[in-house]
Design a protein around this motif. Structure first.
Motif, PDB file in Angstrom:
ATOM      1  N   UNK A  50      -3.547   5.750 -27.255  1.00  0.00           N
ATOM      2  CA  UNK A  50      -3.384   5.809 -25.804  1.00  0.00           C
ATOM      3  C   UNK A  50      -3.857   4.540 -25.085  1.00  0.00           C
ATOM      4  N   UNK A  51      -4.709   3.745 -25.785  1.00  0.00           N
ATOM      5  CA  UNK A  51      -5.232   2.549 -25.109  1.00  0.00           C
ATOM      6  C   UNK A  51      -4.131   1.575 -24.660  1.00  0.00           C
ATOM      7  N   UNK A  52      -3.125   1.284 -25.501  1.00  0.00           N
ATOM      8  CA  UNK A  52      -2.049   0.391 -25.030  1.00  0.00           C
ATOM      9  C   UNK A  52      -1.331   0.913 -23.780  1.00  0.00           C
ATOM     10  N   UNK A  53      -1.174   2.230 -23.710  1.00  0.00           N
ATOM     11  CA  UNK A  53      -0.526   2.808 -22.527  1.00  0.00           C
ATOM     12  C   UNK A  53      -1.385   2.610 -21.282  1.00  0.00           C
ATOM     13  N   UNK A  54      -2.699   2.821 -21.445  1.00  0.00           N
ATOM     14  CA  UNK A  54      -3.600   2.595 -20.306  1.00  0.00           C
ATOM     15  C   UNK A  54      -3.575   1.133 -19.859  1.00  0.00           C
ATOM     16  N   UNK A  55      -3.587   0.241 -20.853  1.00  0.00           N
ATOM     17  CA  UNK A  55      -3.552  -1.189 -20.536  1.00  0.00           C
ATOM     18  C   UNK A  55      -2.259  -1.544 -19.806  1.00  0.00           C
ATOM     19  N   UNK A  56      -1.123  -0.984 -20.268  1.00  0.00           N
ATOM     20  CA  UNK A  56       0.168  -1.280 -19.646  1.00  0.00           C
ATOM     21  C   UNK A  56       0.208  -0.778 -18.202  1.00  0.00           C
ATOM     22  N   UNK A  57      -0.339   0.413 -17.958  1.00  0.00           N
ATOM     23  CA  UNK A  57      -0.358   0.940 -16.596  1.00  0.00           C
ATOM     24  C   UNK A  57      -1.257   0.111 -15.683  1.00  0.00           C
ATOM     25  N   UNK A  58      -2.384  -0.353 -16.226  1.00  0.00           N
ATOM     26  CA  UNK A  58      -3.282  -1.226 -15.438  1.00  0.00           C
ATOM     27  C   UNK A  58      -2.583  -2.542 -15.096  1.00  0.00           C
ATOM     28  N   UNK A  59      -1.845  -3.086 -16.074  1.00  0.00           N
ATOM     29  CA  UNK A  59      -1.117  -4.332 -15.810  1.00  0.00           C
ATOM     30  C   UNK A  59      -0.054  -4.124 -14.732  1.00  0.00           C
ATOM     31  N   UNK A  60       0.646  -2.995 -14.781  1.00  0.00           N
ATOM     32  CA  UNK A  60       1.653  -2.711 -13.765  1.00  0.00           C
ATOM     33  C   UNK A  60       1.015  -2.584 -12.379  1.00  0.00           C
ATOM     34  N   UNK A  61      -0.121  -1.887 -12.342  1.00  0.00           N
ATOM     35  CA  UNK A  61      -0.811  -1.720 -11.062  1.00  0.00           C
ATOM     36  C   UNK A  61      -1.291  -3.060 -10.524  1.00  0.00           C
ATOM     37  N   UNK A  62      -1.811  -3.904 -11.401  1.00  0.00           N
ATOM     38  CA  UNK A  62      -2.278  -5.229 -10.973  1.00  0.00           C
ATOM     39  C   UNK A  62      -1.124  -6.087 -10.475  1.00  0.00           C
ATOM     40  N   UNK A  63       0.014  -6.022 -11.166  1.00  0.00           N
ATOM     41  CA  UNK A  63       1.178  -6.807 -10.734  1.00  0.00           C
ATOM     42  C   UNK A  63       1.682  -6.331  -9.379  1.00  0.00           C
ATOM     43  N   UNK A  64       1.689  -5.012  -9.172  1.00  0.00           N
ATOM     44  CA  UNK A  64       2.144  -4.466  -7.890  1.00  0.00           C
ATOM     45  C   UNK A  64       1.227  -4.903  -6.758  1.00  0.00           C
ATOM     46  N   UNK A  65      -0.072  -4.806  -6.992  1.00  0.00           N
ATOM     47  CA  UNK A  65      -1.026  -5.210  -5.952  1.00  0.00           C
ATOM     48  C   UNK A  65      -0.897  -6.702  -5.658  1.00  0.00           C
ATOM     49  N   UNK A  66      -0.683  -7.515  -6.691  1.00  0.00           N
ATOM     50  CA  UNK A  66      -0.511  -8.957  -6.504  1.00  0.00           C
ATOM     51  C   UNK A  66       0.702  -9.254  -5.630  1.00  0.00           C
ATOM     52  N   UNK A  67       1.800  -8.542  -5.867  1.00  0.00           N
ATOM     53  CA  UNK A  67       2.996  -8.766  -5.067  1.00  0.00           C
ATOM     54  C   UNK A  67       2.795  -8.311  -3.618  1.00  0.00           C
ATOM     55  N   UNK A  68       2.094  -7.200  -3.434  1.00  0.00           N
ATOM     56  CA  UNK A  68       1.815  -6.739  -2.066  1.00  0.00           C
ATOM     57  C   UNK A  68       0.943  -7.754  -1.330  1.00  0.00           C
ATOM     58  N   UNK A  69      -0.067  -8.288  -2.015  1.00  0.00           N
ATOM     59  CA  UNK A  69      -0.927  -9.301  -1.402  1.00  0.00           C
ATOM     60  C   UNK A  69      -0.144 -10.572  -1.102  1.00  0.00           C
ATOM     61  N   UNK A  70       0.765 -10.950  -2.009  1.00  0.00           N
ATOM     62  CA  UNK A  70       1.591 -12.135  -1.762  1.00  0.00           C
ATOM     63  C   UNK A  70       2.456 -11.943  -0.526  1.00  0.00           C
ATOM     64  N   UNK A  71       3.004 -10.739  -0.343  1.00  0.00           N
ATOM     65  CA  UNK A  71       3.819 -10.460   0.834  1.00  0.00           C
ATOM     66  C   UNK A  71       2.974 -10.522   2.102  1.00  0.00           C
ATOM     67  N   UNK A  72       1.741 -10.021   2.037  1.00  0.00           N
ATOM     68  CA  UNK A  72       0.863 -10.043   3.217  1.00  0.00           C
ATOM     69  C   UNK A  72       0.409 -11.463   3.546  1.00  0.00           C
ATOM     70  N   UNK A  73       0.207 -12.308   2.521  1.00  0.00           N
ATOM     71  CA  UNK A  73      -0.268 -13.679   2.771  1.00  0.00           C
ATOM     72  C   UNK A  73       0.776 -14.508   3.511  1.00  0.00           C
ATOM     73  N   UNK A  74       2.043 -14.178   3.331  1.00  0.00           N
ATOM     74  CA  UNK A  74       3.072 -14.950   4.017  1.00  0.00           C
ATOM     75  C   UNK A  74       2.909 -14.855   5.524  1.00  0.00           C
ATOM     76  N   UNK A  75       2.524 -13.695   6.036  1.00  0.00           N
ATOM     77  CA  UNK A  75       2.338 -13.525   7.472  1.00  0.00           C
ATOM     78  C   UNK A  75       1.023 -14.119   7.949  1.00  0.00           C
TER      79      UNK A  75
END
Length: 447
Positions: free
Chosen positions: A263-288
């Motif tokens: 199960x550890x690889x699955x947890x790691x993959x979900x954490x990576x997805x969450x981190x990528x999503x948050x990074x993109x949201x922050x990138x969108x907010x920084x533009x403004x």
């Protein structure tokens, strides 16, 4: 356009004209001798009429005319020639002249007002000195009647000026009150676009201001709605990976050690997805939130850097650059590089192997057009208008992503004062075009 400027100007000019006219009128009134000579009905035309009758009909007719005026207006008249001799006997008796002389010698007031006027005959050229003596009671009675007209004119002028000023004041304060109410509603997020509809129909500066305010209010309402929608979308997008993480953690707690290792690889993959999503949201907010000054951007070097970064993640894909030499503009290089990187990575997801991705740059008038074309399946025409909205992904899209790449690219284009155009290429595939001005207008665009 019925300009408010002309209304205010007209009111001031009317006020100035009234004040000037009344000042002239009051000035004549204060100069009592000139006022009496020009306005009193007993003497205002006496000199001209007496001269004509004297020169045409003789002394007897002229004397008769003076006696008629005496009986009607109680005014004594003497007429002297240039040597000071009496031309006709007049109506001022000798005893009255002696009485006047004694009073003047003793500096005592006279029971009449003494006025003198010279009149030159237009026919003979002779000059006559006419001396009028008007009794004070008769003069006071005439004054009371003569003041009626100027005071009436003054009252009418004040009423007209007051009404006109009131209309001008209301034409300014009422629209301002409506605008104030609209600003209050806008601050309370209860603004209605039809609240200034009547004011917007005016053909003056307030009508123009109301139309601009309506556009601003509609834009702000749209931005507020977009912000709320973005918060809902962010909450929805974050809920899915968090739910999967919670399920995976719950399974890991109950699983045996060997199953837990799986199960550890699955947890790691979900954490990576969450981190990528948050990074993109922050990138969108920084533009403004970007407030740095614009700087020169070498687009050839920027396109090359984007190409190299994309090739590292997809070495099997071919990326061709076709850009005009010495292409540059003023802007924010980090923001523009992120926008192009998102467009290029979006193209890499759908472009089939064996077909090159085309990265082009050219100058068109006072704008620069940067385009990224792939040879993928494209997008259904009914979904093209929604592309670029945060978290929107076309149906049946299987490529990974959160639907923020195109939104980031569009926001970067708008931050530069340009636009992002998304369309299917006529020869197949999909093309994204960034149209940017050579000089950014500095407009900041909200979500």
């Amino acid at each position: 356009m019925r300009s408010l400027f002309w209304r205010v100007l007209a009111s001031f000019w009317l006020a100035i004209a009234l004040v000037a006219g009344l000042s002239i009128l009051l000035g004549h009134m204060l100069n009592q001798d000139a006022w009496i000579l020009s306005r009193h009905p007993g003497i205002n035309t006496l000199a001209q009429t007496w001269t004509e009758r004297y020169e045409r009909n003789g002394a007897e007719d002229a004397q008769e005319y003076l006696e008629q005026r005496k009986r009607r207006y109680h005014i004594d008249v003497q007429v002297l020639d240039e040597s000071g001799e009496a031309v006709v006997p007049g109506t001022f008796p000798r005893r009255a002249a002696a009485f006047e002389e004694r009073r003047r010698h003793d500096e005592r007031p006279l029971p009449w007002r003494r006025l003198t006027v010279e009149h030159t005959s237009p026919e003979s050229g002779e000059t006559y000195l006419l001396i009028y003596r008007i009794p004070h009671p008769q003069l006071d009675a005439w004054h009371r009647d003569s003041l009626l007209w100027p005071l009436s004119a003054l009252g009418i002028a004040l009423v007209v000026l007051t009404l006109f000023s009131l209309l001008v004041t209301l034409s300014i304060t009422r629209p301002l009150s409506r605008l104030r109410g609209a600003v209050h509603d806008l601050g309370q997020t209860t603004y209605q676009q039809n609240s200034l509809a009547q004011l917007a129909n005016r053909r003056d500066e307030f009508g123009v201001l109301a139309n601009d305010f309506n556009r601003m209010g509609a834009r702000l309402q749209s931005l507020i709605g977009s912000q709320r929608q973005l918060l809902r979308d962010v909450s929805h997008e974050l809920r899915s990976p968090l739910a999967r993480l919670r399920i995976a953690l719950a399974l890991a707690e109950r699983a045996e050690p060997e199953q837990r290792e799986k199960l550890w690889p699955r947890l790691t993959r979900e954490c990576d997805r969450l981190e990528a999503l948050i990074s993109e949201i922050l990138a969108l907010a920084r533009l403004d939130a970007e407030h740095a000054s614009a700087e020169p951007i070498d687009l050839q070097a920027l396109l090359t850097n984007v190409q190299k970064d994309a090739q590292l993640s997809a070495p099997e894909q071919e990326i061709r650059i076709d850009a005009e030499p010495e292409l540059s503009l003023q802007g924010w290089p980090t923001m523009l590089e992120r926008a192009l990187d998102n467009l290029l990575r979006n193209a890499l997801r759908f472009n089939p192997q064996g077909q090159p991705i085309e990265l082009n740059g050219r100058k068109s008038g006072d704008r620069i057009v940067l385009s990224v074309r792939d040879h993928g399946p494209g997008v259904a025409s009914e979904h093209l208008a929604q592309l670029g909205e945060p978290f929107f992904r076309a149906p049946n899209q299987t490529a990974p992503g959160h639907g923020l790449g195109l939104a980031i690219a569009r926001r970067a284009a708008e931050r530069h004062g340009g636009s992002l155009t998304l369309a299917n290429h006529p020869e197949g595939g999909f093309v994204a075009c960034l149209e940017l001005p050579l000089e950014p207008n500095g407009a900041s665009v909200g979500v």
